[in-house]
Design an enzyme around this catalytic site. Structure first.
Site, mmCIF file in Angstrom:
data_model
loop_
_atom_site.group_PDB
_atom_site.id
_atom_site.type_symbol
_atom_site.label_atom_id
_atom_site.label_comp_id
_atom_site.label_asym_id
_atom_site.label_seq_id
_atom_site.Cartn_x
_atom_site.Cartn_y
_atom_site.Cartn_z
ATOM 1 N N CYS A 131 27.220 -8.740 10.376
ATOM 2 C CA CYS A 131 27.195 -7.546 9.455
ATOM 3 C C CYS A 131 27.181 -6.818 9.895
ATOM 4 O O CYS A 131 28.092 -5.983 9.845
ATOM 5 C CB CYS A 131 25.260 -7.322 8.743
ATOM 6 S SG CYS A 131 25.603 -9.280 7.510
ATOM 7 N N ARG B 7 29.770 -3.956 8.463
ATOM 8 C CA ARG B 7 30.536 -4.492 6.970
ATOM 9 C C ARG B 7 29.494 -4.492 5.440
ATOM 10 O O ARG B 7 30.367 -4.381 4.607
ATOM 11 C CB ARG B 7 31.182 -5.709 6.825
ATOM 12 C CG ARG B 7 30.168 -6.645 7.014
ATOM 13 C CD ARG B 7 30.848 -8.255 7.121
ATOM 14 N NE ARG B 7 30.328 -9.391 7.350
ATOM 15 C CZ ARG B 7 29.243 -9.610 6.419
ATOM 16 N NH1 ARG B 7 29.563 -9.303 5.438
ATOM 17 N NH2 ARG B 7 28.799 -11.181 6.776
ATOM 18 N N CYS C 230 25.193 -3.852 4.393
ATOM 19 C CA CYS C 230 24.084 -3.612 4.708
ATOM 20 C C CYS C 230 22.940 -3.570 2.907
ATOM 21 O O CYS C 230 23.705 -3.251 2.411
ATOM 22 C CB CYS C 230 24.031 -2.232 4.834
ATOM 23 S SG CYS C 230 22.578 -1.839 6.108
ATOM 24 N N ASP C 231 22.144 -4.917 3.461
ATOM 25 C CA ASP C 231 21.135 -4.968 2.203
ATOM 26 C C ASP C 231 20.033 -3.810 2.843
ATOM 27 O O ASP C 231 19.297 -3.295 3.412
ATOM 28 C CB ASP C 231 19.971 -5.804 2.817
ATOM 29 C CG ASP C 231 18.921 -6.761 2.090
ATOM 30 O OD1 ASP C 231 18.492 -5.145 1.803
ATOM 31 O OD2 ASP C 231 18.318 -7.157 1.790
ATOM 32 N N ASN D 225 18.574 -2.019 11.528
ATOM 33 C CA ASN D 225 19.873 -1.546 12.143
ATOM 34 C C ASN D 225 19.797 -0.040 12.977
ATOM 35 O O ASN D 225 21.157 0.153 13.301
ATOM 36 C CB ASN D 225 21.221 -1.621 10.969
ATOM 37 C CG ASN D 225 21.125 -3.537 10.358
ATOM 38 O OD1 ASN D 225 21.547 -3.315 9.503
ATOM 39 N ND2 ASN D 225 21.117 -3.649 11.042
ATOM 40 N N HIS E 153 24.166 -2.066 0.180
ATOM 41 C CA HIS E 153 23.051 -2.515 -1.570
ATOM 42 C C HIS E 153 22.280 -2.799 -1.359
ATOM 43 O O HIS E 153 21.473 -2.605 -0.749
ATOM 44 C CB HIS E 153 24.724 -3.654 -2.038
ATOM 45 C CG HIS E 153 24.091 -5.023 -0.449
ATOM 46 N ND1 HIS E 153 25.181 -4.383 0.189
ATOM 47 C CD2 HIS E 153 23.335 -5.406 -0.322
ATOM 48 C CE1 HIS E 153 24.730 -6.147 1.509
ATOM 49 N NE2 HIS E 153 23.641 -6.312 0.940
ATOM 50 N N ILE E 154 21.235 -2.740 -2.580
ATOM 51 C CA ILE E 154 20.064 -3.093 -3.467
ATOM 52 C C ILE E 154 19.944 -3.873 -3.656
ATOM 53 O O ILE E 154 20.196 -4.420 -5.179
ATOM 54 C CB ILE E 154 19.426 -1.704 -3.684
ATOM 55 C CG1 ILE E 154 19.375 -0.554 -2.863
ATOM 56 C CG2 ILE E 154 18.092 -2.714 -4.089
ATOM 57 C CD1 ILE E 154 18.480 0.652 -3.012
ATOM 58 N N SER F 99 16.842 -12.144 1.170
ATOM 59 C CA SER F 99 17.884 -13.308 0.733
ATOM 60 C C SER F 99 18.458 -13.804 1.671
ATOM 61 O O SER F 99 19.114 -12.856 2.576
ATOM 62 C CB SER F 99 19.111 -12.481 -0.603
ATOM 63 O OG SER F 99 18.251 -11.608 -1.655
#
EC number: 2.1.1.45
Length: 283
Positions: A160, A180, A182-183, A191, A221-222, A282
């Site tokens: 990621c 690229r 990111c949760d 991070n 994103h969430i 996830s």
């Protein structure tokens, strides 16, 4: 801390719902996020609106520095972050190259320390960067990359945060890190700590002063099962001031990081935070 919360609020307000094929979940998504961490002033970018387990974040990146490819080695350092991807990712479990329990394959640090050449030899990207910076050399290509499309099928997860570029201005070291995907509720918590700590460590072992770390994220994103906790709980909390990161001054070489350094060599001073929030992860 404020820039993290601003990004979270931006996703809530402006994000677009996208289906994620790998996880089977929807993600509220924005494109392009730029974060800056002030390592020169030692403003440690840790989340304060919930408890952040910073030790695991540093332990994970220490495993990358050492080129580990097994979740058990990460656990010994103090990070359980690879347990699920190594052992619960169905596509990886079905992959014939998987060596067994806890095997991660050729991911992250393996690429950074042993990138394969066509002739069978390997390239130690990190060693080259450390050697150059220690001599005051910046060839405008001091890049550590974990992204090797030719070996995606040899690992449990594509990277990621996949590339780190170091730059010298005089005796001040800068870092630009690229991600690229990111949760944001879970991954960015780790991070941003890793980007800051990587710059601080590299400056220390190369005899340079840390400057700014620039963190560039493409897809932020969430996940749908994280949204309520972010919008209704975490974003309602008031942040605390940034703490400081202390690193053992006896860490002076890459070999030190490869051999004897543990989490006991790091300390966060002045960290205040709210109660933990357990976000779903996830795989």
């Amino acid at each position: 801390m404020r820039q993290y919360l601003d990004l979270c609020q931006r996703i809530v307000d402006e994000g677009v719902w996208l289906e994620n094929q790998r996880t089977g979940k929807r993600c509220l998504t924005v494109i392009n996020a730029d974060l800056t961490y002030n390592a020169a002033a030692n403003e440690f970018p840790i989340i304060t609106t919930r408890k952040s387990y910073w030790k695991a974040a540093i332990a994970e990146f220490l495993g990358y520095i050492r080129g580990y490819d097994n979740a058990a080695d990460f656990r010994k350092l103090g990070a359980k972050t690879w347990d699920a991807n190594a052992n619960e990712n169905q596509a990886w479990l079905n992959n014939p190259v998987r060596k067994g329990v806890d095997d991660m394959g050729r991911v992250y640090g393996v690429q950074g320390r042993a990138w394969r050449k066509p002739n069978g030899e390997t390239v130690d990207q990190l060693r080259k960067i450390v050697d150059d910076l220690s001599r005051g050399i910046d060839d405008r290509g001091e890049i550590l990359t974990f992204l090797n499309p030719g070996e995606f099928d040899l690992g449990c997860l594509r990277p990621c945060m996949y590339s780190h570029t170091f730059s010298l201005l005089g005796d001040t070291l800068y870092l630009t890190s690229y991600q690229r995907s990111c949760d944001v509720p879970l991954g960015l918590n780790f991070n941003q700590i890793q980007v800051f700590t990587f710059l601080a460590l590299m400056a220390q072992i190369t005899g340079k002063k840390p400057g700014q770390a620039y963190h560039k994220i493409v897809n932020a994103h969430i996940y749908e099962d994280q949204l309520d906790l972010m919008r209704d709980v975490q974003l309602k909390r008031r942040p605390f001031p940034s703490p400081r990161l202390e690193i053992n001054p006896d860490i002076k070489t890459l070999e030190d990081l490869e051999t004897w350094v543990t989490l006991d060599d790091f300390n966060v001073v002045g960290y205040e935070c709210h109660e933990p929030i357990k976000y779903p992860f996830s795989v």
